[in-house]
Design a protein around this motif. Structure first.
Motif, short mmCIF file in Angstrom:
data_model
loop_
_atom_site.label_atom_id
_atom_site.label_comp_id
_atom_site.label_asym_id
_atom_site.label_seq_id
_atom_site.Cartn_x
_atom_site.Cartn_y
_atom_site.Cartn_z
N ALA A 61 0.83 -1.21 0.00
CA ALA A 61 0.00 0.00 0.00
C ALA A 61 0.86 1.26 0.00
O ALA A 61 0.56 2.23 -0.71
N GLU A 75 -5.05 -1.77 4.53
CA GLU A 75 -4.06 -2.46 3.71
C GLU A 75 -4.64 -3.66 2.95
O GLU A 75 -4.00 -4.19 2.04
N ALA A 93 -5.89 2.88 -1.29
CA ALA A 93 -4.74 3.40 -0.54
C ALA A 93 -4.97 4.80 0.03
O ALA A 93 -4.01 5.47 0.42
#
Length: 193
Positions: A18, A172, A177
């Motif tokens: 991420a 995650e 993100a």
């Protein structure tokens, strides 16, 4: 800028992935000298008592506490939220945290593994965000300097205090993100004189 991911237990690879997706340089942290090399830290989900015990075993507990107290930006997800709490409910006898966020967190508040769920949240005014809750904590109460960033129903599930960010869910795991991007933005903010 180097962002460490505490690599004692939990979703280490997922956080590294991420962070890379938002252009950040991530690295695993298992030793005090690796902790000294980072500009910020992610404390992943996993199991908070295991993370605490391994931090003690790897001689990381006190260095982690010291860096956080010195102002190291840190983001904790799920078990990481528990680790950043000043106080916890439902912990095992003697369980310690790193502290830093003036909050009380209840371990496993949403239930056991079979009670895991997903929900859409408004995270920090950034629109609907899919959140994954796995044996997740929630925040029972916060101090005056803690900003609430998200709720699941009436439960606080994301907070910020200064350079510290915590979520009771696992950003995650979703492929979205925005929470990691928010953390990187926090790190890059210049302190107001």
């Amino acid at each position: 800028m180097k962002i460490g991911v505490l690599a004692l237990q939990g979703d280490v690879r997922e956080h590294l992935r991420a962070l890379a997706s938002v252009g950040a340089h991530g690295m695993s942290v298992r030793r005090p000298e690796e902790l000294e090399a980072v500009d910020a830290l992610v404390i992943p989900g996993g199991e908070s008592t295991t993370i605490w015990k391994l931090a003690v075993a790897f001689d990381l507990l006190e260095p982690l506490r010291a860096r956080i107290k010195e102002g190291l930006p840190a983001f904790g997800s799920c078990a990481g939220m528990i680790m950043l709490a000043d106080r916890i409910q439902g912990g095992i006898d003697g369980q310690q945290t790193l502290g830093g966020i003036d909050m009380v967190v209840r371990r496993n508040a949403f239930g056991r593994q079979v009670d895991s769920f997903e929900a859409d949240l408004d995270f920090a005014g950034r629109g609907p965000l899919r959140a994954v809750f796995i044996r997740a904590p929630w925040v029972e109460s916060v101090g005056a300097d803690v900003e609430v960033l998200a709720r699941a129903g009436d439960r606080i599930v994301a907070v910020r205090q200064g350079p510290l960010l915590a979520t009771s869910f696992h950003p995650e795991l979703t492929g979205d993100a925005r929470v990691h991007s928010y953390f990187v933005e926090m790190i890059n903010q210049k302190p107001v004189p």
